[in-house]
Structure formats: structure tokens, C-alpha cells
Design a protein around this motif. Structure first.
Motif, PDB file in Angstrom:
ATOM      1  N   ARG A 121      54.813  51.965  -9.322  1.00 23.59           N
ATOM      2  CA  ARG A 121      54.184  52.033  -7.991  1.00 23.59           C
ATOM      3  C   ARG A 121      52.941  52.915  -8.014  1.00 23.59           C
ATOM      4  NH1 ARG A 121      59.541  52.086  -5.193  1.00 23.59           N
ATOM      5  NH2 ARG A 121      59.615  50.066  -4.157  1.00 23.59           N
ATOM      6  N   LEU A 122      53.092  54.073  -8.658  1.00 27.20           N
ATOM      7  CA  LEU A 122      51.954  55.007  -8.657  1.00 27.20           C
ATOM      8  C   LEU A 122      50.779  54.441  -9.451  1.00 27.20           C
ATOM      9  CD1 LEU A 122      53.611  58.507  -9.105  1.00 27.20           C
ATOM     10  CD2 LEU A 122      52.241  57.744  -7.158  1.00 27.20           C
ATOM     11  N   ALA A 123      51.084  53.834 -10.602  1.00 22.43           N
ATOM     12  CA  ALA A 123      49.996  53.279 -11.428  1.00 22.43           C
ATOM     13  C   ALA A 123      49.232  52.220 -10.629  1.00 22.43           C
ATOM     14  CB  ALA A 123      50.563  52.693 -12.711  1.00 22.43           C
ATOM     15  N   LYS A 124      49.959  51.460  -9.841  1.00 26.43           N
ATOM     16  CA  LYS A 124      49.325  50.417  -9.031  1.00 26.43           C
ATOM     17  C   LYS A 124      48.421  51.072  -7.961  1.00 26.43           C
ATOM     18  CE  LYS A 124      50.574  46.210  -6.562  1.00 26.43           C
ATOM     19  NZ  LYS A 124      50.507  46.620  -5.160  1.00 26.43           N
ATOM     20  N   ILE A 125      48.936  52.103  -7.330  1.00 26.80           N
ATOM     21  CA  ILE A 125      48.152  52.791  -6.280  1.00 26.80           C
ATOM     22  C   ILE A 125      46.883  53.388  -6.897  1.00 26.80           C
ATOM     23  CG2 ILE A 125      48.139  54.766  -4.685  1.00 26.80           C
ATOM     24  CD1 ILE A 125      51.209  54.227  -4.305  1.00 26.80           C
ATOM     25  N   ILE A 126      47.066  54.075  -8.040  1.00 26.24           N
ATOM     26  CA  ILE A 126      45.909  54.736  -8.677  1.00 26.24           C
ATOM     27  C   ILE A 126      44.868  53.687  -9.083  1.00 26.24           C
ATOM     28  CG2 ILE A 126      45.164  56.085 -10.699  1.00 26.24           C
ATOM     29  CD1 ILE A 126      48.117  57.310 -10.570  1.00 26.24           C
ATOM     30  N   SER A 127      45.332  52.585  -9.692  1.00 27.28           N
ATOM     31  CA  SER A 127      44.310  51.616 -10.130  1.00 27.28           C
ATOM     32  C   SER A 127      43.642  50.935  -8.934  1.00 27.28           C
ATOM     33  CB  SER A 127      44.828  50.615 -11.159  1.00 27.28           C
ATOM     34  OG  SER A 127      46.120  50.235 -10.886  1.00 27.28           O
TER      35      SER A 127
END
Ligand code: SF4
Length: 350
Positions: A121-127
Motif C-alpha cells: 500500500r505504501l509503495a503504491k502511495i509513494i509512487s
């Protein structure tokens, strides 16, 4: 001013280091006049590197759920009175859009250790943030995670990570945290963040219950050794629904002293005048800047959740502490001769 004290302060400014005993002596023999000298010295060192510029960060408090139970923290898991929330990816992106329009080029995603925010989830938000705002930096402040997790988030585009160590003294750490947390692991996380390549931030509270002058000196020595790119220092402020509810708050003067010492130990450091400093005293932010700080982090979280992210009582979240109050903040900084700049504000290498 007594010659010895000034000589030692000058030595710290020149060598960016002192022996632990010398730091302790400076601390134990401080007074108003001597402190002023230290603040001016720290300010000069900061100006040699960062000029009169103040970097701003848009703080987005993404979740007040936390699996931990730190004794000083208002959103600790056993505080039943907290109205818990977490922000969705689209809410976080809306905050970034609002911040970008106001002139923020760094977004700080801060939250408790909330299992909902998996690496995926976080990787998606950051990208998503980096795709929409490629000229902006993303800072994370999401607590202890595994090395693999830190690496994955870095690979997704995160630039910086804030993880305060809170105290570099083991016994003091035990007084502030339940037994499932350890200083050793906290320090290991900080090492890993640095190794991965994050601009890494450590830091501590000033005046927290059980803190002795020796604890503070250990904090200074640890920071010198770790050499983080950022250091977050604020006064301890009690929260009414924690075991430390009746403990005395840290003071403005002691916090300013620590800011100035850290600026002199680590001249390049990105050093915020924290919200806690602005909460303990309405002039705290300005005084922090005058003692060597060079960063301010106004709140960009949605208005509807700002009252729910209270790590301590009476937290300032309006006016200059809010992203909407940026004009006011600019004026406040100008009144002491500094300028808010709309830039990423990265750490400057020598
Ligand atoms: S200080 Fe951080 S890790 Fe500890 S309870 Fe509060 S949010 Fe959680």
C-alpha cells in the motif's frame, strides 16, 4: 561572560565536536547570557551553510492507529479515548495537491505503526505522489519496520525517513517505553535507513520523565556518531491520557540549548523548529530559528482529523502551524530576518 564557557562554546563551533565531559560542563553551567552566545554562534554556523533560507515541509498525518504503547504518547494503543482514523491514498494525494498549490515541495507522511499500511500500500502511495509531483521529496515517519520494508519504500521513491531515537540511554529508554521496544532495535533501524541511502532523521524529547543531564549528553554523542541528515528535537509535553499525565513539561530554554548544540555538532543538519516548540511558547518557533534551526513543518492534514492526532495536549495546529497559514509563517520568519523558500530543501553535503 565567564571566559571558560565562551572558550568551550567557540571550540565546539570550530571543531564541531567536544568531549562528553565538556558538553556536560557547558550544559551544567549554562545561563541566559551564555545561552544567547551559543544561539548566536549556532545561527552563524547555520547561515554559512543554509544562508537565511527556511525550508518548509507539508506534514500529512496519515494514521493515528499504533500498535505500540509508548508511555508519553497520546495515540498509544491503550488510549481508548482516541477517535482513530486513517487516510486513504486519494485523501493523501489531495493533501499533496493542496500543499503543492501552496508551494510545498516536501511531503512528510507521518503516522503510528499501523499494520494497515503494508509495504504494498505504501509503495503504491509513494509512487503515485512521485509520479504526480516528480519535483517533490517524500519523507516518511512511520516508525520501526524491517530493512526489506525500508528498502522497498526507498525503491518506490521515498527520499527521507524520520525516526527519533528518543533517548540514547538504555535505562531511560526503558522508562519511556514498554518492554517490547528496545533502543538497540531503534538504533539498528536508523543504521539501516542510512545504509539504504535515505536522508535519515533521528532526534529526542527534551525534559522527558527520567531524563538526566547525562542522558542528554549521550544523545549528543550518539547523534555525532550517527551523523544523521536531520534531527528532530522538541520539548516533552504531557498528554492527559497517558501514564505521564502529571509529569512536568520540557522547557523552551532547554530545547533551544539542545538545538544550538546539535547545529554546532552537525553543521549541515536539517533541523526543524518543531510544532512542540511552538506549542510550549508562542515565540518558540522564531526562537528555534534564531538558535540554529532551519526547517518548519506546517500541518497539511485534512482539517477533519487534525484534532485526532494529538501526541501531547494543546498541540498547535492552526495559524502558522497549518499549511493554510503559510503567509503568516512567511511574515513571522521575515520578522526575524529569514525567508521561507519554496524548494525541496535537501540536506547539503559539504
Ligand atoms: S510514539 Fe510513535 S510508536 Fe510510540 S505509541 Fe506514539 S505513535 Fe506509536
Amino acid at each position: 561572560m565567564e571566559k571558560n564557557w565562551k572558550m568551550l562554546a567557540d571550540k565546539l563551533a570550530k571543531n564541531h565536536n567536544l568531549e562528553a565531559e565538556e558538553l556536560l560542563w557547558l550544559y551544567l553551567n549554562r545561563n541566559k547570557e551564555r545561552n544567547q552566545y551559543l544561539y548566536e554562534t549556532a545561527r552563524k554556523v547555520r547561515e554559512e551553510i543554509y544562508g537565511k533560507e527556511i525550508y518548509i515541509r507539508g506534514l500529512i498525518e496519515i494514521s493515528n492507529y499504533c500498535r505500540n504503547d509508548c508511555y508519553y504518547c497520546g495515540i498509544r494503543r491503550s488510549n481508548q479515548k482516541v477517535r482513530r482514523y486513517r487516510l486513504s491514498e486519494s485523501q493523501i494525494l489531495d493533501c499533496c495537491r493542496k500543499g503543492y498549490a501552496l508551494g510545498f515541495y516536501t511531503f512528510v507522511l507521518q503516522g503510528g505503526e499501523d499494520g494497515y499500511y503494508t509495504d504494498e500500500r505504501l509503495a503504491k502511495i509513494i509512487s503515485s505522489i512521485k509520479r504526480e509531483f516528480p519535483d517533490c521529496a517524500v519523507t516518511l515517519s512511520l516508525g520501526e519496520r524491517s530493512r526489506e520494508s525500508y528498502q522497498r519504500l526507498y525503491d518506490a521513491g521515498a527520499d527521507r525517513y524520520l525516526l527519533r531515537h528518543e533517548t540514547a540511554d538504555c535505562r531511560h529508554y526503558r522508562k519511556l517505553h514498554p518492554k517490547e521496544l528496545s533502543l538497540e532495535h531503534r538504533m539498528q533501524c536508523l543504521e539501516e535507513l542510512k545504509e539504504i541511502g535515505y536522508q535519515t532523521g533521528a532526534g529526542f524529547m527534551v525534559g522527558s520523565p527520567g531524563q538526566t543531564p547525562e542522558c542528554l549528553i549521550k544523545d549528543f554523542c550518539y547523534l555525532k556518531k550517527l551523523a544523521p541528515e536531520m534531527v528532530g528535537i522538541g520539548p516533552f509535553l504531557s498528554h492527559k491520557d497517558t501514564p505521564f499525565r502529571d509529569c512536568e513539561n520540557g522547557t523552551l530554554e532547554d530545547t533551544l540549548f539542545c538545538l544550538a548544540v546539535v547545529r554546532l555538532l552537525l553543521p549541515q543538519v536539517l533541523l526543524p523548529a518543531t510544532t512542540a516548540l511552538g506549542t510550549v511558547d508562542p515565540t518558540g518557533r522564531k526562537k528555534g530559528i534564531l538558535a540554529g534551526a532551519n526547517v518548519v513543518m506546517p500541518n497539511l492534514s485534512p482539517q477533519s482529523v487534525r484534532e485526532d492526532y494529538l501526541l501531547y495536549d494543546h498541540k498547535a495546529s492552526t495559524g502558522v502551524e497549518s499549511a493554510e497559514g503559510l503567509k503568516e509563517l512567511e511574515k513571522e520568519m521575515e520578522s526575524v530576518g529569514f525567508q521561507v523558500v519554496k524548494a525541496r530543501g535537501d540536506w547539503k553535503q559539504k
